[in-house]
Design a protein around this motif. Structure first.
Motif, PDB file in Angstrom:
ATOM      1  N   ASP A  96      10.855  -1.300  -7.522  1.00  0.00           N
ATOM      2  CA  ASP A  96      11.002   0.120  -7.850  1.00  0.00           C
ATOM      3  C   ASP A  96      10.206   0.933  -6.824  1.00  0.00           C
ATOM      4  OD1 ASP A  96      10.870   2.704  -8.882  1.00  0.00           O
ATOM      5  OD2 ASP A  96      10.581   2.046 -10.944  1.00  0.00           O
ATOM      6  N   ARG A 152       9.328   3.850  -6.807  1.00  0.00           N
ATOM      7  CA  ARG A 152       8.444   4.850  -7.416  1.00  0.00           C
ATOM      8  C   ARG A 152       7.145   4.243  -7.931  1.00  0.00           C
ATOM      9  NH1 ARG A 152      12.568   6.636 -11.938  1.00  0.00           N
ATOM     10  NH2 ARG A 152      12.272   4.391 -12.204  1.00  0.00           N
ATOM     11  N   ALA A 153       7.062   2.930  -7.954  1.00  0.00           N
ATOM     12  CA  ALA A 153       5.889   2.261  -8.515  1.00  0.00           C
ATOM     13  C   ALA A 153       4.614   2.678  -7.772  1.00  0.00           C
ATOM     14  CB  ALA A 153       6.070   0.749  -8.451  1.00  0.00           C
ATOM     15  N   GLU A 154       3.578   2.990  -8.517  1.00  0.00           N
ATOM     16  CA  GLU A 154       2.331   3.439  -7.899  1.00  0.00           C
ATOM     17  C   GLU A 154       1.696   2.344  -7.051  1.00  0.00           C
ATOM     18  OE1 GLU A 154      -0.294   4.946 -10.838  1.00  0.00           O
ATOM     19  OE2 GLU A 154       0.996   6.663 -11.370  1.00  0.00           O
ATOM     20  N   ASP A 155       1.987   1.086  -7.389  1.00  0.00           N
ATOM     21  CA  ASP A 155       1.389  -0.025  -6.646  1.00  0.00           C
ATOM     22  C   ASP A 155       2.388  -0.668  -5.690  1.00  0.00           C
ATOM     23  OD1 ASP A 155       3.048  -1.145  -8.551  1.00  0.00           O
ATOM     24  OD2 ASP A 155       1.689  -2.814  -9.003  1.00  0.00           O
ATOM     25  N   ILE A 156       3.390   0.098  -5.219  1.00  0.00           N
ATOM     26  CA  ILE A 156       4.430  -0.472  -4.365  1.00  0.00           C
ATOM     27  C   ILE A 156       3.833  -1.080  -3.093  1.00  0.00           C
ATOM     28  CG2 ILE A 156       4.902   1.783  -3.289  1.00  0.00           C
ATOM     29  CD1 ILE A 156       7.493  -0.981  -3.997  1.00  0.00           C
ATOM     30  N   GLN A 171       0.822  -2.364  -2.699  1.00  0.00           N
ATOM     31  CA  GLN A 171       0.143  -3.602  -3.064  1.00  0.00           C
ATOM     32  C   GLN A 171       1.152  -4.724  -3.348  1.00  0.00           C
ATOM     33  OE1 GLN A 171      -0.662  -0.561  -4.365  1.00  0.00           O
ATOM     34  NE2 GLN A 171      -2.523  -0.344  -3.112  1.00  0.00           N
ATOM     35  N   GLN A 172       2.282  -4.347  -3.964  1.00  0.00           N
ATOM     36  CA  GLN A 172       3.311  -5.353  -4.249  1.00  0.00           C
ATOM     37  C   GLN A 172       3.864  -5.950  -2.959  1.00  0.00           C
ATOM     38  OE1 GLN A 172       6.269  -4.789  -7.471  1.00  0.00           O
ATOM     39  NE2 GLN A 172       5.463  -2.704  -7.634  1.00  0.00           N
ATOM     40  N   SER A 229      11.864  11.846   0.305  1.00  0.00           N
ATOM     41  CA  SER A 229      10.501  11.352   0.087  1.00  0.00           C
ATOM     42  C   SER A 229      10.305   9.920   0.562  1.00  0.00           C
ATOM     43  CB  SER A 229      10.149  11.430  -1.405  1.00  0.00           C
ATOM     44  OG  SER A 229      10.971  10.566  -2.171  1.00  0.00           O
ATOM     45  N   VAL A 236       6.836   6.695   2.692  1.00  0.00           N
ATOM     46  CA  VAL A 236       6.549   5.542   1.824  1.00  0.00           C
ATOM     47  C   VAL A 236       6.913   4.256   2.542  1.00  0.00           C
ATOM     48  CG1 VAL A 236       7.145   4.384  -0.331  1.00  0.00           C
ATOM     49  CG2 VAL A 236       6.874   6.871  -0.292  1.00  0.00           C
TER      50      VAL A 236
END
Length: 317
Positions: free
Chosen positions: A175, A177-181, A183-184, A205, A209
């Motif tokens: 996803d 939009r994930a805040e931890d993208i 880190q993933q 956007s 990212v």
């Protein structure tokens, strides 16, 4: 079918729909490259054929596009949602006999943009390729990546397309939009980030990212028209940036034909729906939902052996 459905959604009118196709030459005129009866892939637009870009085979980047209607005195003939099409012979690529017409159609906007992106970035087997957005172009990037043996991580929100990306070989679909993208992705890449990335989502956007998800001295291509990048991060990370629109059939024609051969099982899964030209409004409505891969139109109706519409992504064997 490509992005024409967006005009349908907006209620705009056009008599010249479509820019990608495969068909038969019915009148070769004075061509010395092709003969009547040849099966050909149609390249988009109408580059002049003589400028530096065209001479290098980069016809899509020609700034002096020809006006074929003025040249021929015709009132129509430059849209591919049609029985007949006008095209300079140097913008047609002959299809080898062993390649199916449906597969050949994937050489245009399905595989073409990401093929170029991967060639320019020098993506190799074993490298990690990040694909941002899994519309038809992004799904084509998944196919290109997996066919050459790259590890693919995709970013996508739509459940149908996320599942189709997995079926096409994406190792993981995240996803965006994930805040931890970040880190993933780092956890999946030894803490460094992806070796290369292709942004196809056209979400304004997305570019900054995706830039952060690429490792230092990595490569990033844009097959999109929206968004901005922070220059200081490009410089700080030493990332190589590429703008990629289409593929060079003069230079990479044989390589693309081989890609079609190598990717056959994945291409069958990528082409999720087929419609008769008479049902184009239904095809547009389907595309608007996002619940599809690549959609094909047939002027004379869907061939009997292809008359199957998939409602869900199928397993690829």
């Amino acid at each position: 079918m490509c992005t024409e459905w967006q005009g349908w959604r907006a209620g705009t009118h056009s008599c010249e729909l479509g820019h990608e196709a495969v068909g038969l030459v019915v009148d070769a005129a004075n061509s010395t490259r092709l003969r009547t009866g040849d099966r050909v892939i149609v390249m988009p637009h109408a580059g002049c054929g003589t400028c530096p870009a065209c001479e290098a085979g980069e016809h899509i980047h020609c700034i002096e596009q020809r006006d074929l209607l003025v040249e021929t005195g015709s009132t129509s003939g430059i849209g591919t949602y049609a029985d007949y099409l006008l095209k300079p012979d140097y913008l047609l690529h002959k299809v080898p006999d062993d390649i199916e017409t449906d597969h050949a159609a994937m050489a245009v906007c399905a595989l073409g943009p990401s093929f170029t992106a991967m060639e320019r970035m020098g993506v190799k087997a074993g490298e990690t390729l990040l694909v941002s957005g899994c519309g038809a172009v992004g799904l084509g990037a998944v196919v290109n990546g997996r066919t050459i043996g790259a590890r693919v991580i995709a970013l996508e929100l739509h459940p149908y397309r996320a599942e189709l990306a997995r079926k096409l070989g994406a190792e993981l679909v995240l996803d965006p939009r994930a805040e931890d993208i970040l880190q993933q992705v780092q956890a999946l890449t030894g803490g460094y980030g992806a070796d290369a990335g292709i942004e196809t989502s056209n979400n304004p956007s997305a570019p900054p990212v995706v830039l952060e998800l690429i490792r230092a001295r990595g490569r990033l291509s844009f097959v999109t028209w929206s968004g901005e990048l922070p220059v200081k991060r490009i410089t700080g990370k030493g990332v190589e940036i590429y703008g990629c629109w289409h593929w060079n059939h003069d230079r990479f024609g044989d390589a693309m034909m081989q890609r079609l051969r190598d990717a056959r099982p994945l291409l069958d899964a990528l082409m999720t729906h087929r419609f008769s030209m008479a049902d184009v409004a239904k095809a547009f409505a389907l595309q608007e939902t996002g619940s599809c891969g690549k959609v094909l139109l047939y002027p004379a109706g869907v061939p009997e052996h292809r008359n199957q519409h998939n409602s869900q992504p199928e397993d690829v064997q």
